[in-house]
Write a protein that holds these residues in place. Structure first.
Motif, PDB file in Angstrom:
ATOM      1  N   VAL A 173       0.872  -1.087   0.151  1.00  0.00           N
ATOM      2  CA  VAL A 173      -0.105  -0.045   0.201  1.00  0.00           C
ATOM      3  C   VAL A 173       0.930   1.297  -0.062  1.00  0.00           C
ATOM      4  O   VAL A 173       1.929   1.238   0.789  1.00  0.00           O
ATOM      5  N   CYS A 219      -6.140   5.848  -3.144  1.00  0.00           N
ATOM      6  CA  CYS A 219      -5.260   4.757  -2.649  1.00  0.00           C
ATOM      7  C   CYS A 219      -4.503   4.006  -3.727  1.00  0.00           C
ATOM      8  O   CYS A 219      -4.976   3.911  -4.771  1.00  0.00           O
ATOM      9  N   TYR A 221      -1.903   6.278   3.805  1.00  0.00           N
ATOM     10  CA  TYR A 221      -2.670   5.469   2.728  1.00  0.00           C
ATOM     11  C   TYR A 221      -3.703   5.752   1.977  1.00  0.00           C
ATOM     12  O   TYR A 221      -4.021   5.325   0.694  1.00  0.00           O
ATOM     13  N   LEU A 222      -4.601   6.661   2.482  1.00  0.00           N
ATOM     14  CA  LEU A 222      -5.791   6.950   1.847  1.00  0.00           C
ATOM     15  C   LEU A 222      -5.784   8.749   1.844  1.00  0.00           C
ATOM     16  O   LEU A 222      -5.973   9.376   3.092  1.00  0.00           O
TER      17      LEU A 222
END
Length: 644
Positions: free
Chosen positions: A431, A480, A474-475
């Motif tokens: 990620v 993402c 990550y977001l």
């Protein structure tokens, strides 16, 4: 650390008589070159530890990239490596994986100074050292930046589509009725209707389909996912027959619908109200939820990817009162056990992007609202096999993944596999941290893909709390990026065997060299054999190199060295004695050295000053003769051979 059955992919080293390494004075072992990822490597082992990097009381293991003169200026190679030691009792391997490392001009060697403690290694019940023999190994996976990429976008379209058609003179229709084209989601569609049915349902049922006009020109990466209702109106009672579905439309699947929408007997029954004055009314409700299309190749000829758009009719605001938890994952993390207690996983922060596949998701919060429980990627290649990455944004509840993002890999193209196939693979999921421009990677254990088990993954790859916490990055802006990397384990390692033989052969001999003053260059004895090898005594009466004209030089020459390869060598204890022929004593100088192809001769260039040698009272030169004695013992034989 991980226990696995599959042997290392790239290199194996068997050591016989391990205990003799310490006695022989060998501080490190350097392997032959072997190839991995189109580069050349050497494995280096310090049996007693690399003391320069605090490796005392451990076995230290390293990898060195070689053949760098052929690499372009400014080269760098990103690598994930694993070192192994074989358990001879349980017939499996202990593997220790390192972090991703960047090999470059200024740093061409990386490794583990404390790969394995001597205590652990020598514990008999561990099976690593049995009968003084052991086996080490290495596996190297080069990280390439050539991943296939996809982008999953969620956007708000301009409006919905609903339309009805009144089809008259129905009884006169024979084969196919086709509507005019209409546009939804930027693509053209048609309604197809077979009044008397088709194929196996001909003369039995009315068949109604939705047809994607544009999909006829799609390539194999393009497809559309649509939700649709096909409604046949009841013109008398105000109700209707409604059938709903959600399908992917592509070049291979341009038409979806119902071959047996309604029995013809039910349709023609007047009391049902579907056929009135020889007319029927068909209504279509259509929503395009996914668009998948290729995007241009990356600059520099990168891999072809695909672009996906997820469309949602009503955009709702994400709740602002989410609970978050911060994940502090420093860059020096070596190994952690995540929530999947059944498998030991490795978490690492790294700069390099995934080698094989990347997926960007835009408007992540709308995924759960869209009704899509999982996303399945296009096929991509890795290690000579075809794969798909599968993501459950809300977790795979069937494997207790609730509250997490679940990620999986599925092997595809099974029809081309041979009977009884199996593929051993190590996979890593990623990620992207958009704030720090790096990746959190989670590496799983080696898994065996086979006909009975074609899918493996992590049901609890990342918790929603961790994923959605803003400072983790990550977001960001509801966007993402995930990724995957797959390395195939092949059982084709280059193998070598290091043999250490302790020899007890002892040799003693004298030579009387006369007419000494008349010798001008070198004097060479006949060959003699010690420890199965041939030797000669070499004397320079007037000295050699820097000692010329000042000292007598005396050496021992290893005759067999010219036939050795670079990994063969012999260690010998040698004493060279110049006899005092008057007083009974001698001048004695000793050494213990390794003789090899690059070091075939050892001795003393300044053995004795010529003034001391020619002084008659010292007794070394009598009647123009000297007596030289050699005591020689071959103590170790070192050789490396290929393992079959």
């Amino acid at each position: 650390m991980e226990i696995r059955e599959a042997s290392p992919t790239h290199y194996l080293l068997k050591i016989e008589s391990f205990s003799l390494l310490s006695e022989s004075g060998i501080d490190k072992i350097e392997s032959n070159e072997f190839k991995a990822g189109d580069y050349k490597w050497k494995m280096i082992i310090y049996p007693n530890g690399n003391t320069h990097e605090n490796g005392s009381e451990h076995i230290s293991a390293y990898l060195s990239i070689s053949g760098t003169s052929s690499l372009p200026p400014g080269w760098e190679v990103n690598v994930i490596f694993t070192f192994f030691v074989f358990n001879q009792l349980t017939d499996n391997y202990l593997s220790v994986r390192g972090k991703m490392r960047r090999f470059q001009c200024i740093k061409s060697l990386w490794g583990l100074p404390k790969f394995l403690s001597h205590k652990t290694f020598k514990e008999a019940s561990n099976g690593y050292l049995v009968d003084d023999k052991c086996v080490f190994g290495a596996e190297i996976f080069v990280v390439q930046r050539q991943a296939i990429g996809e982008c999953l976008s969620i956007v708000k379209p301009n409006g919905s589509f609903k339309r009805e058609w009144k089809i008259c003179k129905f009884s006169n229709l024979d084969k196919l009725w086709l509507s005019e084209e209409f546009t939804v989601g930027g693509y053209k569609w048609q309604l197809k209707l077979y009044p008397k049915g088709e194929a196996d349902n001909k003369e039995c049922d009315i068949a109604i389909y939705l047809h994607s006009v544009d999909s006829n020109n799609f390539d194999h990466h393009q497809k559309l996912k649509a939700k649709y209702n096909i409604n046949l109106k009841n013109q008398k009672n105000g109700g209707h027959k409604k059938l709903s579905y959600c399908n992917w439309f592509s070049a291979a699947s341009r038409t979806w619908g119902y071959a047996s929408y309604m029995p013809l007997t039910q349709l023609h029954d007047k009391k049902n109200g579907y056929l009135v004055d020889d007319c029927i009314v068909v209504e279509v409700e259509l929503e395009v939820v996914l668009k998948q299309s290729p995007f241009p190749k990356r600059r520099g000829g990168g891999a072809q990817g695909v672009h996906l758009n997820l469309l949602r009719w009503n955009l709702e605001t994400c709740p602002s009162n989410m609970e978050y938890i911060d994940l502090h994952c420093p860059s020096n993390i070596e190994s952690v056990v995540l929530e999947d207690e059944a498998a030991e996983l490795m978490m690492e922060i790294r700069d390099a992007s995934p080698t094989h596949y990347s997926l960007k998701i835009e408007s992540f919060s709308l995924l759960s609202e869209s009704g899509i429980d999982k996303f399945e990627s296009n096929v991509f290649n890795a290690g000579g096999y075809k794969w798909k990455m599968i993501i459950y944004p809300n977790g795979n509840t069937r494997e207790n993944g609730s509250g997490h993002i679940s990620v999986y890999l599925a092997i595809t193209g099974l029809n081309s596999m041979r009977a009884g196939w199996e593929v051993n693979a190590i996979f890593t999921f990623f990620v992207f941290n958009q704030l720090r421009d790096n990746y959190l990677s989670v590496r799983g254990k080696m898994r065996r893909f086979q006909p009975m088990k074609t899918l493996w993954g992590l049901p609890k790859f990342l918790s929603h709390k961790t994923f959605k916490y803003p400072s983790n990055g990550y977001l960001v802006d509801d966007k993402c990026v995930f990724g995957a990397e797959i390395f195939i384990i092949h059982r084709q390692a280059i193998g070598e065997c290091l043999s250490m033989v302790k020899s007890n052969d002892l040799f003693k001999r004298q030579w009387k060299i006369c007419n000494f003053s008349k010798l001008r260059k070198d004097w060479l004895s006949e060959e003699f054999t010690v420890g199965g090898y041939n030797w000669k005594l070499l004397v320079y009466p007037q000295g050699n190199v820097t000692s010329k004209g000042c000292h007598i030089s005396i050496y021992l020459k290893f005759v067999n060295a010219k036939d050795f390869n670079q990994h063969q060598k012999v260690k010998a204890n040698c004493s060279i004695n110049l006899k005092d022929q008057i007083n009974g004593g001698c001048k004695k100088l000793s050494y213990c050295e390794w003789f090899s192809i690059t070091a075939p001769t050892w001795g003393f260039s300044g053995y004795m000053p010529l003034t001391q040698l020619y002084d008659e009272k010292n007794g070394y030169l009598v009647k123009d003769c000297i007596v030289v004695e050699v005591d020689l013992k071959v103590v170790f034989k070192h050789s490396v051979r290929n393992l079959s």
